[in-house]
Structures are given as C-alpha cells and as structure tokens.
Design a protein around this motif. Structure first.
Motif, PDB file in Angstrom:
ATOM      1  N   PHE A  18      35.360  75.274  35.394  1.00  0.00           N
ATOM      2  CA  PHE A  18      34.252  74.375  35.111  1.00  0.00           C
ATOM      3  C   PHE A  18      34.548  72.953  35.553  1.00  0.00           C
ATOM      4  CE2 PHE A  18      33.361  77.648  31.813  1.00  0.00           C
ATOM      5  CZ  PHE A  18      32.182  78.082  32.365  1.00  0.00           C
ATOM      6  N   ARG A  19      35.786  72.600  35.756  1.00  0.00           N
ATOM      7  CA  ARG A  19      36.136  71.231  36.100  1.00  0.00           C
ATOM      8  C   ARG A  19      36.111  70.985  37.596  1.00  0.00           C
ATOM      9  NH1 ARG A  19      40.928  72.118  33.003  1.00  0.00           N
ATOM     10  NH2 ARG A  19      40.273  72.285  30.868  1.00  0.00           N
ATOM     11  N   ARG A  20      36.004  72.012  38.382  1.00  0.00           N
ATOM     12  CA  ARG A  20      36.099  71.857  39.824  1.00  0.00           C
ATOM     13  C   ARG A  20      34.752  72.170  40.474  1.00  0.00           C
ATOM     14  NH1 ARG A  20      41.425  75.432  40.160  1.00  0.00           N
ATOM     15  NH2 ARG A  20      42.750  74.077  38.933  1.00  0.00           N
ATOM     16  N   PRO A  21      34.221  71.236  41.227  1.00  0.00           N
ATOM     17  CA  PRO A  21      32.968  71.522  41.915  1.00  0.00           C
ATOM     18  C   PRO A  21      33.105  72.758  42.787  1.00  0.00           C
ATOM     19  CG  PRO A  21      33.510  69.204  42.072  1.00  0.00           C
ATOM     20  CD  PRO A  21      34.714  69.898  41.461  1.00  0.00           C
ATOM     21  N   ILE A  69      29.403  71.019  37.979  1.00  0.00           N
ATOM     22  CA  ILE A  69      29.115  71.469  36.615  1.00  0.00           C
ATOM     23  C   ILE A  69      30.302  71.138  35.732  1.00  0.00           C
ATOM     24  CG2 ILE A  69      29.947  73.792  37.133  1.00  0.00           C
ATOM     25  CD1 ILE A  69      27.924  74.842  35.062  1.00  0.00           C
ATOM     26  N   TYR A  70      30.011  70.616  34.546  1.00  0.00           N
ATOM     27  CA  TYR A  70      31.043  70.317  33.563  1.00  0.00           C
ATOM     28  C   TYR A  70      30.622  70.898  32.228  1.00  0.00           C
ATOM     29  CZ  TYR A  70      32.890  66.848  36.809  1.00  0.00           C
ATOM     30  OH  TYR A  70      33.419  66.222  37.907  1.00  0.00           O
ATOM     31  N   HIS A  71      31.557  71.488  31.533  1.00  0.00           N
ATOM     32  CA  HIS A  71      31.375  71.901  30.152  1.00  0.00           C
ATOM     33  C   HIS A  71      32.318  71.041  29.319  1.00  0.00           C
ATOM     34  CE1 HIS A  71      29.371  75.388  31.771  1.00  0.00           C
ATOM     35  NE2 HIS A  71      29.123  75.832  30.561  1.00  0.00           N
ATOM     36  N   PHE A  72      31.752  70.191  28.480  1.00  0.00           N
ATOM     37  CA  PHE A  72      32.548  69.365  27.575  1.00  0.00           C
ATOM     38  C   PHE A  72      32.491  70.020  26.200  1.00  0.00           C
ATOM     39  CE2 PHE A  72      31.115  66.426  30.873  1.00  0.00           C
ATOM     40  CZ  PHE A  72      32.337  65.936  31.297  1.00  0.00           C
ATOM     41  N   THR A  92      28.492  70.377  25.499  1.00  0.00           N
ATOM     42  CA  THR A  92      27.516  69.657  26.315  1.00  0.00           C
ATOM     43  C   THR A  92      27.760  70.060  27.764  1.00  0.00           C
ATOM     44  OG1 THR A  92      27.524  67.792  24.784  1.00  0.00           O
ATOM     45  CG2 THR A  92      26.627  67.398  26.987  1.00  0.00           C
ATOM     46  N   ILE A  93      26.739  70.578  28.389  1.00  0.00           N
ATOM     47  CA  ILE A  93      26.815  71.052  29.773  1.00  0.00           C
ATOM     48  C   ILE A  93      26.111  70.039  30.656  1.00  0.00           C
ATOM     49  CG2 ILE A  93      26.205  72.916  31.368  1.00  0.00           C
ATOM     50  CD1 ILE A  93      25.858  74.650  28.713  1.00  0.00           C
ATOM     51  N   THR A  94      26.775  69.602  31.697  1.00  0.00           N
ATOM     52  CA  THR A  94      26.170  68.671  32.659  1.00  0.00           C
ATOM     53  C   THR A  94      26.144  69.335  34.027  1.00  0.00           C
ATOM     54  OG1 THR A  94      27.019  66.766  31.432  1.00  0.00           O
ATOM     55  CG2 THR A  94      26.315  66.378  33.708  1.00  0.00           C
ATOM     56  N   LEU A  95      24.968  69.364  34.629  1.00  0.00           N
ATOM     57  CA  LEU A  95      24.778  69.927  35.963  1.00  0.00           C
ATOM     58  C   LEU A  95      24.264  68.831  36.882  1.00  0.00           C
ATOM     59  CD1 LEU A  95      22.671  73.046  34.885  1.00  0.00           C
ATOM     60  CD2 LEU A  95      25.144  72.969  35.192  1.00  0.00           C
ATOM     61  N   ILE A  96      24.852  68.707  38.065  1.00  0.00           N
ATOM     62  CA  ILE A  96      24.332  67.799  39.089  1.00  0.00           C
ATOM     63  C   ILE A  96      23.846  68.677  40.233  1.00  0.00           C
ATOM     64  CG2 ILE A  96      24.809  65.875  40.654  1.00  0.00           C
ATOM     65  CD1 ILE A  96      25.142  65.111  37.689  1.00  0.00           C
ATOM     66  N   SER A  97      22.548  68.585  40.516  1.00  0.00           N
ATOM     67  CA  SER A  97      21.919  69.433  41.530  1.00  0.00           C
ATOM     68  C   SER A  97      21.300  68.592  42.628  1.00  0.00           C
ATOM     69  CB  SER A  97      20.811  70.283  40.897  1.00  0.00           C
ATOM     70  OG  SER A  97      21.304  71.031  39.823  1.00  0.00           O
ATOM     71  N   ASP A  98      21.089  69.225  43.749  1.00  0.00           N
ATOM     72  CA  ASP A  98      20.365  68.603  44.856  1.00  0.00           C
ATOM     73  C   ASP A  98      19.038  69.344  44.990  1.00  0.00           C
ATOM     74  OD1 ASP A  98      19.597  67.153  47.052  1.00  0.00           O
ATOM     75  OD2 ASP A  98      20.850  68.271  48.450  1.00  0.00           O
ATOM     76  N   ARG A  99      17.952  68.654  44.699  1.00  0.00           N
ATOM     77  CA  ARG A  99      16.613  69.248  44.809  1.00  0.00           C
ATOM     78  C   ARG A  99      15.791  68.412  45.770  1.00  0.00           C
ATOM     79  NH1 ARG A  99      16.156  71.462  39.268  1.00  0.00           N
ATOM     80  NH2 ARG A  99      17.670  73.147  39.377  1.00  0.00           N
ATOM     81  N   GLU A 100      15.542  68.979  46.927  1.00  0.00           N
ATOM     82  CA  GLU A 100      14.736  68.309  47.947  1.00  0.00           C
ATOM     83  C   GLU A 100      15.269  66.916  48.264  1.00  0.00           C
ATOM     84  OE1 GLU A 100      10.642  68.499  46.726  1.00  0.00           O
ATOM     85  OE2 GLU A 100      10.733  70.666  46.438  1.00  0.00           O
TER      86      GLU A 100
END
Length: 146
Positions: A18-21, A69-72, A92-100
């Motif tokens: 979870f710590r590694r992209p 993605i990170y799971h804290f 707490t789950i954090t997702l960074i996405s690319d949308r358009e």
C-alpha cells in the motif's frame, strides 16, 4: 512468539504494497487462497469477492486509474488464539487518480473487521468485512503534490 510480535509480523506482510505507487495489484497476496471479502457502503453490500485470484483481478480493474494509494491504519484491536485471530482496524484510505487529465483525491473512512489465519510463519486475511463509512473527493493541483 507473543501477541505483539504476531501482530507486527502480520502488519509487515499485509501493508507493504500500500505504500508504493503501482504495487497495489499485489493486495490479493494478503488473503488466503479462498478468502472472502465483503465491502459495504451506507449499510449495503457493494462488492463481495471469494478467492485470491478473483480479488486480484477485481482490485486491479477497480484501481486501474489510481496512481497512488495509501492506507493509514489507526486504532487496531486483535485477539489471537493459536493460529487464528480476529481484528478490527480503523483506516483512512487515500487514492490519487488521473481522470481526464485532472488529479482527483478520494479519501475514504473505513473500518475493517477481519478474521486471520496463520499459514506457516505468515498471517493472512481469511475473511474481511469492510465498512466504508464516508468518502470525499476533490480535484487537486500539481503544486499540492510537490
């Protein structure tokens, strides 16, 4: 091995990806071969999966646009009885996405109720019920990522 060591052993094995992209496709490795994973939102089951291979495919598809993605994990409580354990973890789950071409940050408040089994010297999730309690999304700008 005492309870703290058992928990530390399981945590090291479960959380590394979870710590590694771009490594979260390996998340199925935290589960037993025939594990059950159920995800609920607003009290309704939104996903139910059985088996490590199915989970890996579904997780990969669900996360295909996610760059990071990170799971804290916050408060966690475990009860260990021999080669079996139960646990609850607030996350707490954090997702960074690319949308358009836009960077979208999604933050999810989750509670995981897990059943674990020890196979050899490693702990695996045999059953997980994840309750997604809240979610927020917003666009972020590249200056916020530096």
């Amino acid at each position: 091995m005492n309870r703290r060591q058992n928990t530390a052993e399981r945590t090291r094995g479960q959380d590394f990806y979870f710590r590694r992209p771009k490594r979260f496709q390996q998340s199925g490795e935290a589960f037993t071969e025939n594990a059950l994973s159920k995800t609920r939102a607003e009290g309704k089951v939104i996903m139910e999966l059985k088996g490590r291979d199915i989970m890996a495919k579904v997780f990969a598809e669900f996360l295909k646009d996610v760059e990071i993605i990170y799971h804290f994990n916050g408060q966690s409580f475990f009860t260990v009885k021999g080669n079996e354990a139960t646990g609850i973890c607030y996350c707490t789950i954090t997702l960074i996405s690319d949308r358009e071409g836009k960077k979208i940050r999604t933050i999810i408040g989750a509670v995981y109720n897990d059943q674990y089994v020890r196979q050899g010297s490693q702990w695996f999730i045999d059953k997980r019920v994840g309750d997604f309690l809240w979610q927020e999304k917003c666009e972020i700008h590249s200056s916020e990522l530096q």
